[in-house]
Design a protein around this motif. Sequence first.
Motif, mmCIF file in Angstrom:
data_model
loop_
_atom_site.group_PDB
_atom_site.id
_atom_site.type_symbol
_atom_site.label_atom_id
_atom_site.label_comp_id
_atom_site.label_asym_id
_atom_site.label_seq_id
_atom_site.Cartn_x
_atom_site.Cartn_y
_atom_site.Cartn_z
ATOM 1 N N THR A 182 0.851 -1.178 0.000
ATOM 2 C CA THR A 182 0.000 0.000 0.000
ATOM 3 C C THR A 182 0.887 1.227 0.000
ATOM 4 O O THR A 182 1.765 1.363 0.858
ATOM 5 N N VAL A 183 0.680 2.117 -0.969
ATOM 6 C CA VAL A 183 1.488 3.334 -1.102
ATOM 7 C C VAL A 183 0.748 4.468 -0.395
ATOM 8 O O VAL A 183 -0.450 4.655 -0.589
ATOM 9 N N THR A 184 1.501 5.222 0.427
ATOM 10 C CA THR A 184 0.896 6.329 1.162
ATOM 11 C C THR A 184 1.471 7.662 0.695
ATOM 12 O O THR A 184 2.591 7.737 0.224
ATOM 13 N N ASP A 185 0.658 8.702 0.838
ATOM 14 C CA ASP A 185 1.077 10.070 0.561
ATOM 15 C C ASP A 185 0.781 10.873 1.826
ATOM 16 O O ASP A 185 -0.390 11.038 2.188
ATOM 17 N N HIS A 186 1.819 11.302 2.499
ATOM 18 C CA HIS A 186 1.686 12.003 3.777
ATOM 19 C C HIS A 186 0.876 11.173 4.776
ATOM 20 O O HIS A 186 0.009 11.687 5.478
ATOM 21 N N GLY A 187 1.146 9.867 4.798
ATOM 22 C CA GLY A 187 0.505 8.979 5.761
ATOM 23 C C GLY A 187 -0.867 8.466 5.368
ATOM 24 O O GLY A 187 -1.423 7.618 6.052
ATOM 25 N N ARG A 188 -1.412 8.946 4.268
ATOM 26 C CA ARG A 188 -2.733 8.485 3.810
ATOM 27 C C ARG A 188 -2.572 7.511 2.657
ATOM 28 O O ARG A 188 -1.851 7.802 1.691
ATOM 29 N N PRO A 189 -3.227 6.360 2.702
ATOM 30 C CA PRO A 189 -3.129 5.406 1.593
ATOM 31 C C PRO A 189 -3.740 5.978 0.316
ATOM 32 O O PRO A 189 -4.815 6.564 0.350
ATOM 33 N N VAL A 190 -2.998 5.852 -0.796
ATOM 34 C CA VAL A 190 -3.469 6.383 -2.078
ATOM 35 C C VAL A 190 -3.478 5.335 -3.181
ATOM 36 O O VAL A 190 -4.144 5.528 -4.202
ATOM 37 N N ALA A 191 -2.733 4.250 -3.017
ATOM 38 C CA ALA A 191 -2.678 3.243 -4.075
ATOM 39 C C ALA A 191 -2.278 1.902 -3.472
ATOM 40 O O ALA A 191 -1.703 1.840 -2.383
ATOM 41 N N ARG A 192 -2.568 0.844 -4.197
ATOM 42 C CA ARG A 192 -2.178 -0.491 -3.769
ATOM 43 C C ARG A 192 -1.529 -1.190 -4.955
ATOM 44 O O ARG A 192 -2.069 -1.171 -6.060
#
Length: 85
Positions: free
Chosen positions: A27-37
Amino acid sequence: MSWIGIRELWDGLSRHLSSVRGGETITVTDHGRPVARIVPVDRPTTLERLIADGVVQPPRTAKRPAPEPLDVSGTVSDLVAEQRR
């Protein structure tokens, strides 16, 4: 499943893709929020698994196209009030 930031993904892209090839989901996060898997290609999706298990059924017919929009004037409130008369 592991969570990594975008920068970490770019810095170790080959290593992370190797993990995905091995069956891991990232799971890829942006500033701690998940954005992609990132998931292995050969793994069935949740919907595909549910269909295979007989829990859900795929649609029997194709989705119908949306109707053409109506050319009207006035606000939605005016239209609703007119239909209630």
